[in-house]
Structure formats: structure tokens, C-alpha cells
Design a protein around this motif. Structure first.
Motif, short mmCIF file in Angstrom:
data_model
loop_
_atom_site.label_atom_id
_atom_site.label_comp_id
_atom_site.label_asym_id
_atom_site.label_seq_id
_atom_site.Cartn_x
_atom_site.Cartn_y
_atom_site.Cartn_z
N LEU A 1 6.55 -4.28 -5.11
CA LEU A 1 5.68 -5.28 -4.48
C LEU A 1 5.39 -6.43 -5.44
O LEU A 1 5.41 -7.60 -5.05
N PHE A 2 5.16 -6.10 -6.71
CA PHE A 2 4.93 -7.16 -7.70
C PHE A 2 6.18 -8.02 -7.88
O PHE A 2 6.11 -9.25 -7.87
N THR B 1 11.30 0.27 0.38
CA THR B 1 10.22 1.01 1.04
C THR B 1 10.75 2.01 2.06
O THR B 1 10.35 3.18 2.07
N ALA C 1 4.56 5.94 -5.45
CA ALA C 1 3.59 4.85 -5.31
C ALA C 1 3.78 3.82 -6.41
O ALA C 1 3.68 2.60 -6.17
N THR D 1 -2.47 -1.98 1.62
CA THR D 1 -2.38 -2.89 0.47
C THR D 1 -1.52 -4.11 0.81
O THR D 1 -1.92 -5.26 0.55
N TRP E 1 -0.15 2.41 1.36
CA TRP E 1 0.71 1.32 0.90
C TRP E 1 0.66 0.17 1.90
O TRP E 1 0.64 -1.00 1.52
N LEU F 1 4.59 -0.15 -5.91
CA LEU F 1 3.75 -1.22 -6.43
C LEU F 1 4.53 -2.14 -7.36
O LEU F 1 4.32 -3.36 -7.36
N SER G 1 10.95 -0.83 -11.19
CA SER G 1 10.90 -0.04 -9.96
C SER G 1 12.18 0.77 -9.79
O SER G 1 12.12 1.97 -9.45
#
Length: 668
Positions: free
Chosen positions: A220-221, A267, A213, A281, A278, A217, A186
Motif C-alpha cells: 500500500l505504501f 492483495t 498484513a 484502511t 485491510w 501495508l 513487500s
């Protein structure tokens, strides 16, 4: 020069260095429990209290940056103290203070790792979490992140001679490093093709929406793996029970929040312009994690595993709040986004106090009884009154009952959900009320779980004869519990003083600050245009008045007019511990209602058994359906390529020669 040394950022770095020095001092007398417990852990608690004070006073101060020429050549470390990092440093310092006080009286000789080495690992762990919160470049962040993972791994495996604990530690370390890869990728995406690794460069990068995006993601992972979001949660119910109770309190109360911090930092600060989808999700993952965690918590019979699954539930609530904030921000509703983010920050601080208190309470019970199984406990309020009453504060708080702190943050989050009707997208308007309903369901089940937790452990009669020998925790341990319990009470009674401070965090991230114009010192009204309000002090005064009047009525009126006597009981014998509701029986309705969530194995007796036995093993469908097949696939892939390792030097030289030929051919 003097001003630079006394700046809040410099003081915070010195305090974190102080934790490192305290940890290294443990190696002076590594086998001495008294030196670690009576000297080093109290010093760590003092440093934590000072850090909490400095962070609280820095919430309203301008952001401050510092560059240190340390580390690798031409790769300095950058640090930054702003409102967001100050809020989480306050969480870190205040929680570590109570946990360290408790740890000063908790650790004993012969508990695996030597006391001095354990002290080093503990303080290195808390210091690395602080560096994560101050890091202002990818290099410093990842260095501190990996240090946090490694030091916590050694703390989890304190009892490393036990195979189950070694397996739990390996699973934790594996998922932690897999998540770290996602975070690193990221950061790489956010660099936008440049070689600048500082957060300032990432803030200035103009990413294409698709690349932004992807960065979100990946973050987030990575942070979801550290936080324990479903389906990346499998390490959490294994590692928390394996670790010593103060370490479990640190991991659940503080470490999980570093993942939340990282998600907020990327974010809203580094990416800066989140898309509304986002948020949907993240909202879906968070709400599912909250429901999943509380359902599994209700079915547990191990008190530390119960609290571990409860942590998954609360992390789900926090990430669903972040998702709601993103939805509001992506649709241009700044005030609603600010309120949702304040609810997230408030609940993060609340959970640090509540869950740390509960894990330390279970540690006191474990030391006094040697039992973690709820089916072998009971009636401990008579043998351990100090621990019982202090743990009750955390139990009521995490159940979301007013006037304690858990209610305030959950109430604020529900108030945020009420803004869903104003979102200018019909599709979102249809989904968010469902999210609010799931949040209320998770909160209600959390109350059910806490009734089971406290009732089975402390109320009723002892289920084992050995419990009659249980003893209350020592004064030092109870002091640590009291620190956290007082925090739960104050955070619940004084939200009007805390929310304006947290509002500075939302303002620093570009959202509207909540002014609390209609609020007073006793009444919380977060939004002037709304009629919703909450008066915690009035609520507390009413509860106190009812309790006092009830006690007075019973003592001075009821007892004077009634003559006590033994009633006729229809020949019913005296109640005993076998007639009490068990932990399995308490969780049975949840198992029936949410049966598809569980992978259960039952051992049922037959009418012809000489020694009938009934046993239920509750498994995780995600573990069996996702992780076990994945592990088998990796094992088969490793076996497939194992033929490359033939043990012959000539074969290895041939591999090198073929590789060089292929590379040369590609270059031509």
C-alpha cells in the motif's frame, strides 16, 4: 512452435518489443520532428490498437505463462497473461493509441529534448508499463517498474532548462524510488523466507496473518506513492504540469493504473485471503484522497494542476473501491465484492479515456495560446471549436453525467455501497454509509470542478487580446482526441457488453462472476435480487429527442412569431471579459467551506495603495507540515555526519580497520 508464436502472451510480448524498436528507430534521425511525428508515433499508435485487440480477446482465455532465459545468469524472466493483466493491457493499448495519434501532430522543434530521443523515452515508457502488467516474478516486475520510473522522469523533464521543471522531476523520481523500496520489501515478505522470487512461489507461501498484513501495508505504501494517494501525492501536481501534455495524459491515464494493478495483484492474487480491516484502511485513505483532490482541484487556477488534482480524486475513488472489495471479501460477501471490483476495473478504464482526453485538450489549448493560467483564457470555443466539443465529451464524462462512461462506473460503485447493511459486523455497518456520503460529495464537487474547467477556458469572452489569434488543433491531433472521445461514448452506452468481460477478471481472482441474468442489450441490471437498473441507450435516445425537438421548435415556431429587436438595458454598457467570473472567484466558495485544508497566503490592498493588488497563494498543508520538516531533518542529519568526510586517506583507512575489528569481534 507456430502455436507458441501466435499465443496471446507471445503476441503481447512481441508488440511491447515493437514499441521498443520504434523508440530506438528515433535515434536514426534524432533531430527530425517529421520522422518522429509522421512515422514513429503513428506506428506506436498501430501497435497500441493491436495490443488492445489482443488483450480484449484474451479476457476470457485461460491464463498463460512463459519463461525467457534473459537477464542475469540463473535468473530467468517469467511472464503471465491472465484476465487481470488482459484488462489493464486493454487499458494501456487503447489509451496509448489515442495519445500517440495526438502526439504525432503535437511535438514541435525546440521543445527541450530532441524529437528522436523523446520518441525513445516515450515508447520505452509505454513498453515498460506493459512489462509490469505481464511480469510473473519480482525480478521482472521491479526491473520494468524502475524502467518505467526512469523513462517517465526524463519525459517529465523534457524542458530541463527550466529550474522548476527540474525540481518537479527530482521530487517525482525521489518519491517513485521511495515507493519502489516499499514494493521490493513487500515482495521480500511474501517470499516467506525462501529464495524463490516467482509469483507462483508467493501464491503457494503460507504466510502468518501478521506477515501477510505487513506485506499488504508495504505494498500500500509503495503503490500508493506511485498512484498519488494522500499523503504521498505531493509529486503529482508538480510533475503533471511540468511534463508535455501527451506525457501527462500517459502518466495520469495509464501509469497511475499500474499502481492500481499492482495493488490488486498482490492483495487478491499473491496474498489471496485479505482481512476485512485491510479494506477499511484502504477505504479511509481512498475516500480522504478523493475529497482532498477534488477540493484542491476546485481552487486551482492552472488548468494542468487542476487536472492533476482531479487525478488524485479519481485515484482515491479507485482505491476506495478496492477497499470496499476487500471488506466484502473479508466478510464472506462474494457477490458484493465482485460488483465492487467490476466497478473499480470499469472506472480505471473510463478514467484512462476521460483524463487522457482532457490532458490532450489542454495541450491543444496550450499550443494555440501559450497559456496555462485560467485567468488568461476564455471564449476559445469560437476559435477552437473542434478541440472544445471533443473536450466537452471528456468534461461531461468525468463529471459523472449520463449517458457517458463516468456515470456507469460510479453508479456501480454506489450500488456496491448499498450492500453495507448486509455485512455481519455492526461496526462496519455504521462506517460504510459515511463512506458512501463522502463518495457522493466528491462526485458532486467533481461536477463543480468540471464546470469551472470548461466554462473558464472555452465559454464567455477572451480575457486576453492575444486569444483572438488562437487556432484549432490540426487534423492529426483532433483524430487522437476523437479516438478517446468515442471511447468515452461507447463505454457509456455499452456497459452490458463490457461488464461480462470484466466479470471474468473477478472470477479469475476467486470471486463470484456477475451473470447479468435480468439484463438485456439495452438494460443494465447487475444483480437480479436488486431493483436497481440503468438503460443508457434509452437515456441517450431521450436526450437526443429532446435536443432535436427543442431545435425544431425554436427554428420553425419561435423564430416565425417573434420579431427580434434591441431591448432597453437601463443604460447598462456592453458586457466585457472583466465582468466574467474568474477562476479565483469560481473557487472562492470552496476555499471558504474547506478552509482548514488549505495553507493560504494573502496579499491584500489598502485604501492608500496607488496600484492596488490582491493575490492569494494556495498551499498544501501536508507539504508544509510533513515534507518540509522531514527535508530539514534529513539535511541536519547529513550535516551532522558530514564530519566523517575529512578528505584524508589515513582517516578512511582507520574507518576500515575499526570496522574489520568490530566484525571479527562479533564473529568470535
Amino acid at each position: 512452435m507456430t502455436q507458441a508464436l501466435t499465443s496471446p502472451l507471445t503476441v503481447c510480448l512481441l508488440l511491447l518489443s515493437g514499441w521498443g524498436i520504434v523508440g530506438l528507430a528515433g535515434l536514426i534521425r534524432p533531430a527530425s520532428v517529421a520522422f518522429a511525428g509522421r512515422t514513429l508515433f503513428p506506428l506506436g499508435a498501430i501497435l497500441g490498437a493491436v495490443l488492445a485487440y489482443v488483450a480484449a480477446t484474451s479476457l476470457t482465455a485461460p491464463a498463460e505463462q512463459l519463461e525467457l532465459i534473459v537477464g542475469l545468469p540463473d535468473l530467468p524472466m517469467h511472464f503471465r497473461l491472465d484476465a487481470l493483466s488482459s484488462a489493464f493491457l486493454f487499458l494501456l493499448g487503447s489509451a496509448v493509441t489515442g495519445i500517440s495519434i495526438f502526439a504525432a501532430g503535437y511535438f514541435r522543434q525546440g521543445e527541450g529534448t530532441a524529437p528522436g530521443l523523446l520518441c525513445l523515452q516515450y515508447h520505452l515508457f509505454v513498453a515498460s508499463m506493459g512489462v509490469v502488467l505481464l511480469a510473473d516474478d519480482a525480478y521482472s516486475f521491479m526491473l520494468a517498474w524502475e524502467t518505467m520510473a526512469l523513462s517517465s522522469y526524463f519525459l517529465v523533464t523534457t524542458q530541463h532548462r527550466i529550474p522548476d521543471i527540474r525540481r518537479a522531476g527530482f521530487l517525482y523520481l525521489l518519491i517513485a524510488h521511495v515507493g519502489a523500496i516499499g514494493i521490493l520489501l513487500s515482495f521480500g515478505v511474501m517470499q516467506g523466507g525462501s529464495w524463490q522470487f516467482t509469483f507462483d512461489a508467493m501464491r503457494a507461501a503460507q504466510l502468518d496473518p501478521s506477515w501477510a498484513a505487513l506485506a499488504f501495508l508495504l505494498a500500500l505504501f509503495g503503490f500508493g506513492a506511485k498512484a498519488g494517494l494522500v499523503p504521498m501525492h505531493v509529486w503529482l501536481p508538480e510533475a503533471h504540469p511540468a511534463a508535455p501534455s501527451p506525457v501527462s495524459a500517459l502518466m495520469s491515464g495509464v501509469m497511475l493504473k499500474t499502481a492500481l494493478y499492482g495493488m490488486l495483484r498482490i492483495t487478491f492474487d499473491l496474498l489471496g485471503d485479505p482481512a476485512w480491516w485491510w479494506g477499511l484502511t484502504l477505504l479511509a485513505l481512498g475516500l480522504f484522497s478523493a475529497l482532498y483532490g477534488v477540493i484542491f482541484a476546485a481552487a486551482q487556477t492552472d488548468m494542468k494542476r487542476l487536472l492533476a488534482y482531479s487525478s488524485i480524486e479519481n485515484i482515491g475513488i479507485l482505491f476506495s473501491g478496492v477497499g470496499l472489495t476487500i471488506v466484502f471479501a473479508g466478510t464472506g460477501m462474494g457477490t458484493a465484492a465482485s460488483l465492487a471490483l467490476i466497478a473499480v476495473l470499469y472506472h480505471a478504464i473510463n478514467h484512462a479515456f476521460m483524463k487522457s482526453l482532457l490532458f490532450l485538450g489542454t495541450g491543444a489549448v496550450l499550443h494555440a495560446t501559450g497559456q496555462r493560467n485560467l485567468g488568461r483564457l476564455g471564449g476559445l470555443i469560437h476559435r477552437m471549436p473542434g478541440v472544445a466539443w471533443l473536450t466537452l465529451v471528456g468534461t461531461l464524462a468525468i463529471a459523472g453525467l449520463p449517458p457517458l462512461n463516468g456515470f456507469v462506473s460510479e453508479w456501480l460503485l454506489l450500488q456496491s455501497f448499498l450492500f453495507s447493511s448486509e455485512i455481519p459486523r455492526p461496526f462496519i455497518n455504521m462506517l460504510l454509509p459515511l463512506g458512501a456520503a463522502l463518495l457522493v460529495l466528491a462526485a458532486a464537487l467533481a461536477g463543480y470542478v468540471m464546470v469551472k474547467f470548461f466554462g473558464v477556458i472555452f465559454l464567455g469572452q477572451p480575457r486576453e487580446a492575444a486569444l483572438q489569434e488562437a487556432h484549432d488543433a490540426g487534423k492529426i491531433e483532433r483524430a487522437g482526441l476523437a479516438w478517446l472521445a468515442i471511447g468515452c461514448v461507447l463505454l457509456g452506452l455499452l456497459p452490458m457488453q463490457i461488464i461480462p468481460l470484466l466479470s471474468h477478471v473477478t472470477g479469475s481472482l476467486g470471486f463470484t462472476e456477475i451473470a447479468l441474468e435480468n439484463s438485456t442489450w439495452w438494460l443494465l441490471a447487475p444483480l437480479p435480487e436488486r431493483q436497481a437498473s440503468y438503460a443508457p441507450l434509452v437515456f441517450f435516445a431521450v436526450i437526443l429527442l429532446v435536443v432535436v425537438l427543442t431545435i425544431a421548435a425554436v427554428r420553425y415556431f419561435y423564430h416565425q412569431r417573434v420579431r427580434p429587436s434591441v431591448p432597453w438595458d437601463c443604460g447598462f454598457g456592453r458586457l466585457n471579459s472583466r465582468m466574467q467570473d474568474t477562476a479565483e472567484g469560481f473557487g472562492q466558495p470552496i476555499r471558504h467551506l474547506f478552509n482548514p485544508f488549505f495553507a493560504m497566503e494573502r496579499e491584500l490592498p489598502t485604501p492608500f495603495d496607488q496600484a492596488p493588488r490582491y493575490r492569494v497563494v494556495i498551499g498544501d498543508r501536508i507539504w508544509r507540515g510533513l515534507y518540509l520538516p522531514l527535508a530539514g531533518l534529513v539535511r541536519r542529519a547529513a550535516d551532522t555526519v558530514a564530519w566523517l568526510q575529512q578528505g584524508r586517506i589515513a582517516t578512511y583507512l582507520l574507518y576500515s580497520f575499526v570496522t574489520l575489528v568490530v566484525l571479527l569481534a562479533l564473529m568470535l
